[in-house]
Design an enzyme around this catalytic site. Structure first.
Site, PDB file in Angstrom:
ATOM      1  N   LYS A   1       0.835  -1.206   0.000  1.00 21.76           N
ATOM      2  CA  LYS A   1       0.000   0.000   0.000  1.00 21.76           C
ATOM      3  C   LYS A   1       0.869   1.255   0.000  1.00 21.76           C
ATOM      4  CE  LYS A   1      -1.906   1.829   3.659  1.00 21.76           C
ATOM      5  NZ  LYS A   1      -2.737   2.125   4.844  1.00 21.76           N
TER       6      LYS A   1
ATOM      7  N   ASP B   1      -6.712   1.262   1.275  1.00 25.70           N
ATOM      8  CA  ASP B   1      -6.659   1.644   2.687  1.00 25.70           C
ATOM      9  C   ASP B   1      -7.952   1.198   3.350  1.00 25.70           C
ATOM     10  OD1 ASP B   1      -8.601   3.484   1.884  1.00 25.70           O
ATOM     11  OD2 ASP B   1      -7.790   5.071   3.170  1.00 25.70           O
TER      12      ASP B   1
END
Length: 227
Positions: free
Chosen positions: A126, A145
């Protein structure tokens, strides 16, 4: 839920189109002026609000203006500077160690590949995706997220729970040209309307296409139907 890939692709297109109209100027909310500042900010943002990170980095980046400065910072000193951030001791270690690797192995430049970035302490897929997209203009995947994780399941774009699997599903459904925007649209919607605990379904631009809408349940209960 057994939804077909084609149906989910259509759903994804509708969701992204509507959110793009609702949030036309959405973008990353972290403050940074260099690639290394971006890397630091994203590491700090894990399980912490962007607002709190920005408050902290305003002074932090003046105190430590380069990867070398972060690498040479004493652990206790840097941790103290980060004490308003969640898990600040661990993050101080990640940042110092990452800074040292950037200096020693990458000539002071933040790497521009997923493989090199994810070798840095505290950097997962991420974080690497954010740095690639906003630091290098390289879109290799979709940043998943907590907002993206929550909303994609609510609007039936995936049945998966782990971010890596959710990313795989979304990359099948959404054109590559929309991968970067998708994340920011979902983050904006998650903050404004589709919150974790009390989503405002009555004021949601996706309400009529969202199978998780609370309004349907309320209507069913009012009419005496099971839900």
């Amino acid at each position: 839920m057994g939804t077909s890939l084609d149906s989910r692709a259509d759903q994804a297109a509708e969701v992204v189109d509507r959110l793009a109209v609702e949030y036309p100027d959405t973008t990353i909310s972290l403050d940074f002026s260099t690639r290394f500042e971006l890397l630091v900010a994203v590491i700090l943002s894990a399980q912490c609000t962007d607002e709190r990170v920005n408050e902290t980095t305003a002074e932090l980046f003046e105190t430590y203006p380069s990867p070398e400065a972060f690498a040479n910072a004493p652990q206790e000193e840097l941790a103290e500077a980060l004490n308003s951030i969640t898990y600040y001791n661990n993050k101080a270690s990640y940042i110092r160690e990452s800074a040292q690797l950037v200096v020693d192995e990458h000539d002071g430049a933040v790497p521009d590949t997923m493989g090199d970035l994810t070798e840095l302490p505290g950097v997962g897929r991420k974080t690497a995706n954010v740095v690639l997209q906003h630091g290098h203009d390289v879109v290799e995947g979709i940043v998943v997220d907590t907002h993206v994780q929550r909303i994609t399941r609510r609007v039936d774009l995936t049945d998966e729970e782990r971010p890596a699997k959710i990313e795989e599903d979304l990359m099948e459904l959404v054109p590559e040209s929309e991968w970067q925007a998708l994340t920011h649209l979902f983050i904006s919607h998650g903050r404004a309307t589709c919150t974790a605990r009390n989503p405002d379904c009555a004021d949601c631009v996706l309400e009529d296409v969202c199978p998780s809408s609370k309004l349907d349940s309320e209507v069913d209960r009012a009419s005496g139907q099971a839900w």
